[in-house]
Design an enzyme around this catalytic site. Structure first.
Site, PDB file in Angstrom:
ATOM      1  N   CYS A  82       0.850  -1.199   0.000  1.00  0.00           N
ATOM      2  CA  CYS A  82       0.000   0.000   0.000  1.00  0.00           C
ATOM      3  C   CYS A  82       0.884   1.248   0.000  1.00  0.00           C
ATOM      4  O   CYS A  82       1.795   1.364   0.827  1.00  0.00           O
ATOM      5  CB  CYS A  82      -0.902  -0.027   1.240  1.00  0.00           C
ATOM      6  SG  CYS A  82      -1.862   1.491   1.451  1.00  0.00           S
ATOM      7  N   CYS A 133      -5.429   0.735   6.280  1.00  0.00           N
ATOM      8  CA  CYS A 133      -5.641   2.195   6.338  1.00  0.00           C
ATOM      9  C   CYS A 133      -6.922   2.640   5.621  1.00  0.00           C
ATOM     10  O   CYS A 133      -7.273   3.817   5.663  1.00  0.00           O
ATOM     11  CB  CYS A 133      -4.437   2.930   5.761  1.00  0.00           C
ATOM     12  SG  CYS A 133      -4.286   2.826   3.966  1.00  0.00           S
ATOM     13  N   CYS A 153      -8.370  -5.018 -10.367  1.00  0.00           N
ATOM     14  CA  CYS A 153      -7.938  -3.930 -11.238  1.00  0.00           C
ATOM     15  C   CYS A 153      -7.501  -2.758 -10.353  1.00  0.00           C
ATOM     16  O   CYS A 153      -8.344  -2.081  -9.777  1.00  0.00           O
ATOM     17  CB  CYS A 153      -9.100  -3.547 -12.146  1.00  0.00           C
ATOM     18  SG  CYS A 153      -8.673  -2.321 -13.369  1.00  0.00           S
TER      19      CYS A 153
HETATM   20 FE    FE Z   1      -2.879   1.011   3.510  1.00  0.00          FE
END
Ligand code: FE
Length: 164
Positions: A82, A133, A153
């Site tokens: 992330c 998050c 996607c």
């Molecule tokens: Fe995150």
């Protein structure tokens, strides 16, 4: 005030009074679901930490333009984390070329993502976000390769690639 105007005003007041509890309830539910994430920052904090492009996609559910992410053509061995909180989300083993112009994967790392129903843009799609998050990553579709049949996607701007 004429009688007709008085009636219209009364109807408006009753309408607002009936709607208010619903609006308040909806706002409360939204707040509760946001605080469920392990990392919970204010919009200002995220704005300071992320680039404008990352903020627009991760925090505002934006979509990067197709074919703009260098990660779309990235096929080296490694992990995609992330971009906001560094949680590992996908590995290179599940990445495939969907020819859509967005980095695509057939399977996320276990417990890495969360999903919700997205009814924006006159479509019903399954939205994908970071489990830690809450950052928006992209959408998942049912036209991916075996064995999962899923196509995650993703917006490349929501991801960072860590080579093996
Ligand atoms: Fe995150």
């Amino acid at each position: 005030m004429k009688k007709r105007q008085l009636l219209q005003s009364s109807a408006a007041i009753v309408g607002v009074a009936c709607l208010s509890p619903y609006l308040l309830k909806k706002a409360t539910v939204m707040t509760t679901s946001k605080s469920e994430f392990e990392i919970n920052k204010t919009e200002e904090e995220w704005r300071k930490e992320l680039t404008p492009e990352q903020f627009q996609v991760l925090r505002k559910h934006g979509t990067e333009r197709a074919h703009t992410s260098p990660l779309d053509k990235q096929y080296d061995q490694g992990t995609y984390v992330c971009a906001a909180c560094d949680l590992p989300l996908f590995t290179s083993e599940t990445k495939f070329n969907s020819r859509t112009g967005w980095p695509s994967f057939s399977d996320p790392i276990e417990n890495a993502i969360g999903i919700s129903v997205d009814k924006s843009l006159f479509m019903t799609r399954v939205e994908v976000h970071c489990h830690r998050c809450g950052g928006h990553l992209g959408h998942v579709f049912n036209d991916g390769p075996a064995p999962t049949g899923k196509r995650y996607c993703m917006n490349g701007v929501s991801l960072k690639f860590i080579g093996a």
